[in-house]
Write a protein that holds these residues in place. Sequence first.
Motif, PDB file in Angstrom:
ATOM      1  N   ILE A 168       0.838  -1.199   0.000  1.00 47.37           N
ATOM      2  CA  ILE A 168       0.000   0.000   0.000  1.00 47.37           C
ATOM      3  C   ILE A 168       0.874   1.250   0.000  1.00 47.37           C
ATOM      4  O   ILE A 168       0.595   2.225  -0.709  1.00 47.37           O
ATOM      5  CB  ILE A 168      -0.943  -0.016   1.225  1.00 47.37           C
ATOM      6  N   ALA A 169       1.946   1.216   0.787  1.00 43.16           N
ATOM      7  CA  ALA A 169       2.830   2.377   0.893  1.00 43.16           C
ATOM      8  C   ALA A 169       3.557   2.674  -0.417  1.00 43.16           C
ATOM      9  O   ALA A 169       4.024   3.795  -0.626  1.00 43.16           O
ATOM     10  CB  ALA A 169       3.837   2.169   2.019  1.00 43.16           C
ATOM     11  N   LYS A 170       3.661   1.692  -1.293  1.00 41.89           N
ATOM     12  CA  LYS A 170       4.273   1.932  -2.604  1.00 41.89           C
ATOM     13  C   LYS A 170       3.331   2.690  -3.535  1.00 41.89           C
ATOM     14  O   LYS A 170       3.784   3.352  -4.473  1.00 41.89           O
ATOM     15  CB  LYS A 170       4.670   0.599  -3.252  1.00 41.89           C
ATOM     16  N   MET A 171       2.041   2.589  -3.284  1.00 37.31           N
ATOM     17  CA  MET A 171       1.054   3.185  -4.180  1.00 37.31           C
ATOM     18  C   MET A 171       0.500   4.504  -3.674  1.00 37.31           C
ATOM     19  O   MET A 171      -0.110   5.264  -4.434  1.00 37.31           O
ATOM     20  CB  MET A 171      -0.115   2.205  -4.385  1.00 37.31           C
ATOM     21  N   PHE A 172       0.677   4.787  -2.374  1.00 36.19           N
ATOM     22  CA  PHE A 172       0.129   5.998  -1.779  1.00 36.19           C
ATOM     23  C   PHE A 172       1.203   6.669  -0.923  1.00 36.19           C
ATOM     24  O   PHE A 172       2.111   6.005  -0.406  1.00 36.19           O
ATOM     25  CB  PHE A 172      -1.080   5.679  -0.888  1.00 36.19           C
ATOM     26  N   GLU A 173       1.085   7.971  -0.770  1.00 34.35           N
ATOM     27  CA  GLU A 173       1.891   8.709   0.197  1.00 34.35           C
ATOM     28  C   GLU A 173       1.262   8.459   1.574  1.00 34.35           C
ATOM     29  O   GLU A 173       0.329   9.147   1.964  1.00 34.35           O
ATOM     30  CB  GLU A 173       1.905  10.195  -0.144  1.00 34.35           C
TER      31      GLU A 173
END
Length: 212
Positions: free
Chosen positions: A109-114
């Motif tokens: 998730i952290a790869k796709m969102f700030e």
Amino acid sequence: MQLILVCGPWSSGTTAVAGVLDQLGLKGIAPYFQTNDERTKNSFESLAFREVIDQLASEQTLELKVAGPTAVQALQGFREKLTADGVGGENQVPIFLKYPLSALLIPQIAKMFETRLLYVLRPLREIEATRQRRGWPSNLGAAGAQVLYSKMFQVLVDLQIPTMVIRYPEMLATRRRYARQIASFCGLPLDDTRIDAAAQSIRRPGTVVEPA
């Protein structure tokens, strides 16, 4: 796209924290999943987010169904759908998402969102007592909490993602202080009216509060 991800097992207090974010003015992705518990009917769990996470992980076994790259690809599709719907554009407030199973996918998730993380902690015995009252299966109680907390703290140790730890019993005792700290952590204006509303959403005088 800025995301506040509420992380914690079922019955740990994540619904109360999501309710604070809602009162502070962050954007949730409605419609939300409705539980069978009259005390916490609205879970603040986006049905669209649940659908994606359920494709990638199992609520029954609390294990991933797919490899990491496949999960990232699915989450990218979810983010692109939000963007197409006009969510998370320039000058918009962060969105918030919440679903206990998503703790298995924090790195992806952290790869796709700030991403910023709100970790919600509650004693296992209290989590289990709430599960039993609700009649939910064992994986949604203390047994599942041990798995999800392990994954959450592995992320805390291994990855540099901004994280705020919320102890649910302390939040009940000092509602306004926690509401203010959450607003500050999320980069929101410290507006007294919104902070008061957020604090009141955690617990109202004379009511019994159970977390979800």
